[in-house]
Design an enzyme around this catalytic site. Structure first.
Site, PDB file in Angstrom:
ATOM      1  N   LYS A 111      46.890  37.052  34.511  1.00  0.00           N
ATOM      2  CA  LYS A 111      46.284  36.682  35.944  1.00  0.00           C
ATOM      3  C   LYS A 111      47.437  36.934  36.993  1.00  0.00           C
ATOM      4  O   LYS A 111      48.319  36.634  36.673  1.00  0.00           O
ATOM      5  CB  LYS A 111      45.722  35.293  35.814  1.00  0.00           C
ATOM      6  N   SER A 123      38.637  30.865  38.210  1.00  0.00           N
ATOM      7  CA  SER A 123      39.207  31.859  38.956  1.00  0.00           C
ATOM      8  C   SER A 123      39.621  32.884  38.216  1.00  0.00           C
ATOM      9  O   SER A 123      40.042  34.187  38.733  1.00  0.00           O
ATOM     10  CB  SER A 123      40.309  31.311  39.874  1.00  0.00           C
ATOM     11  N   SER A 144      39.167  27.084  35.624  1.00  0.00           N
ATOM     12  CA  SER A 144      39.421  28.295  35.910  1.00  0.00           C
ATOM     13  C   SER A 144      39.549  29.258  34.617  1.00  0.00           C
ATOM     14  O   SER A 144      39.441  30.540  34.734  1.00  0.00           O
ATOM     15  CB  SER A 144      40.186  28.571  36.903  1.00  0.00           C
TER      16      SER A 144
END
Lengths: 464, 64
Positions: free
Chosen positions: A71, A146, A170
């Site tokens: 990420k 996220s 997330s």
């Protein structure tokens, strides 16, 4: 191709690191234009690292030559860590995050950086700066967040495994929405050094991949105390992968009935409830449980998270306010405007939550609940329908995700079925540092179910 | 602050004190957030007793 099988083939010399990297790069080139799961691809660097790995004569690590992606809040030396924001667009770190160093020490090759909600502070992954990531099961739907890019990437097999981060859902949310497996580790198990923070007392880094076995392999590489991060717990944990085969005969599983009955879309509740037969078939004993004060856990977590996030961003809120997307800007400002007693109130109530959580684990070994109350909403829609009523998407996910963050518990989200062609997830929650147990339960579940083996049509075709 | 939370004017004055410069649209969104969370946080006050001390920020004091 699971990460576990790919790693075996690479270590056995059946496949070279360059061949593995080239295969994934070809898939990224072919598929990611539609998904936008990557913010940056390190194509030339990854191939060069694969060649260098092949030339080395030392022993092959557990992830030798395995292509992974992280990420874009996790530092990789020499590549911008943007957090999908305008503010950090040119933020090129000089060193890598501890988790990236550990992946590389185990032999993994980082293909690139994955899309996220701006500053990992939201659950949609629709950054106005980098564009939305699309759900591989239906590209007009969000992939959650996220860590949405990580979820989409894992589902479309654009890397063998990924890392995401989880503050209040997330990792779990995109795992559920994309039909993949994700682990939010116990807070303090995995280093956050070199990771853009959201709210320090809830932030965790964890794997998102195809199966519990794949996640176990990634987790045992990245877990452990770190002098660069004073919030990591002392001592060694794991191993996780070796314990998976022990099975769950007689495991006491507590069903958090409230989350199957309230604030959840009925078809999702039914699908996840039906999946519990997989745990029974694997030998677990299921009983309904209630957790004291559980309906307040989400509020307590939010009381602390709002203030911590505002503190993280207080400097930029003063100097770069217009550079935030509107949704993130509003949430951060809200934290700044809260009464000063809010945070301490949250900490005081958190103590009560810890006690209630520990009491329930005197009766059971693992808790289960739906990961999310809905399937992935359409891109651009910030509301969802629950039992015929439109509710704000952001608020709908809090009761299902924030409670486990509040108590710092490990959670594995596993694919548990489909509703109207979109995946749903089952959350397995353990006591703090109970990763071995929840991963063993998730693996046993996946030995008797095949949801984790399903692939979106978009992602068809052999990886290698 | 009114019973329903701070007014836009109150938020604007608070913003000035904090050194931030939100637009009116930002303040309306903030007002909307606060209207939801402030009553919920107020209910937490009823949950804790005077003797309930804060938990550790990062994790319970005892590691297993």
């Amino acid at each position: 191709v699971s990460l576990a099988r790919l790693a075996e083939r690479l270590r056995g010399g059946e496949l070279s690191p360059r061949e593995a990297v080239a295969s994934y790069l070809e898939r990224i080139e072919r598929l990611d234009g539609e998904l936008n799961s990557y913010i940056a691809v390190r194509a030339d660097e990854a191939l060069a690292e694969a060649d260098a790995l092949e030339r080395r004569s030392d022993s092959r690590g557990p992830l030798y030559g395995v292509p992974v992606a992280v990420k874009d809040v996790i530092d990789v030396e020499g590549v911008a860590t943007t957090a999908a924001s305008r503010i950090l667009a040119d933020n090129v770190p000089a060193t890598s995050a501890t988790v990236v160093e550990r992946l590389r020490s185990a032999g993994a090759i980082v293909l690139g950086k994955l899309n996220t909600h701006e500053f990992a502070y939201g659950a949609m992954t629709t950054s106005q700066h980098f564009g939305p990531a699309h759900n591989p099961w239906a590209t007009d739907h969000i992939c959650g967040g996220s860590s949405g890019g990580s979820g989409a990437c894992a589902a479309a097999e654009l890397a063998a495994g990924t890392l995401g981060t989880d503050t209040a859902g997330s990792i779990r949310i995109p795992s559920s929405f994309n039909g993949v497996t994700g682990v939010r580790p116990t807070h303090g198990l995995v280093s956050n050094a070199g990771v853009v923070p959201v709210a320090w007392s809830f932030d965790t880094v964890g794997p998102i991949a195809r199966s519990a076995e794949d996640c176990a392999l990634l987790l045992e590489v990245i877990a452990g105390s770190d002098p660069r991060d004073p919030t990591t717990a002392r001592g060694t944990r794991g191993p996780y992968a070796a314990a998976l085969a022990d099975g769950i005969d007689g495991l006491r599983v507590g069903v958090v009935r409230a989350l199957f009955e309230r604030d959840i879309d009925p078809p999702v509740a039914e699908a996840v409830k039906a999946s519990l037969d997989g745990l029974r078939d694997a030998g677990a004993r299921l009983t309904d449980v209630e957790i004291d004060l559980f309906d307040r856990f989400g509020t307590i977590q939010q009381a602390m998270q709002f203030v911590e996030a505002a503190s993280v961003h207080s400097g930029w809120l003063r100097t770069r306010l217009a550079d935030y997307g509107p949704d993130v800007r509003a949430r951060l400002l809200a934290g700044l405007f809260l009464p000063p007693t809010t945070y301490t109130l949250g900490q005081r109530a958190r103590r009560l939550a810890y006690a209630a959580f520990e009491r329930v684990f005197a009766e059971v070994d693992v808790l289960v609940a739906p990961t999310m109350p809905v399937t992935a909403p359409l891109i651009g829609d910030d509301t969802v329908e629950i039992a015929g009523t439109r509710v704000v998407y952001r608020l709908s996910l809090i009761p299902f995700n924030s409670p486990w963050s509040l108590v710092g518990a490990p959670v594995v989200s596993v694919p548990a079925g489909f509703v109207d062609g979109l995946p749903v997830g089952l959350a397995l929650v353990g006591p703090r540092f109970g990763e071995e147990t929840v991963l063993r339960a998730a693996h046993a579940f996946q030995r008797v179910t095949d949801w984790h083996g399903r692939r979106p049509a978009l992602a068809s075709g052999a990886v290698t | 602050m009114t019973a329903g939370g701070p007014s836009i004017d109150e938020l604007r004055r608070q913003a000035e004190r904090l050194g931030v410069s939100p637009t009116d649209a930002d303040l309306e969104q903030v007002q909307g957030f606060l209207a939801v969370v402030l009553p919920a946080f107020a209910e937490l006050e009823e949950l804790v007793a005077p003797g309930d001390t804060p938990a550790g920020v990062f994790r319970p004091e005892v590691e297993p």
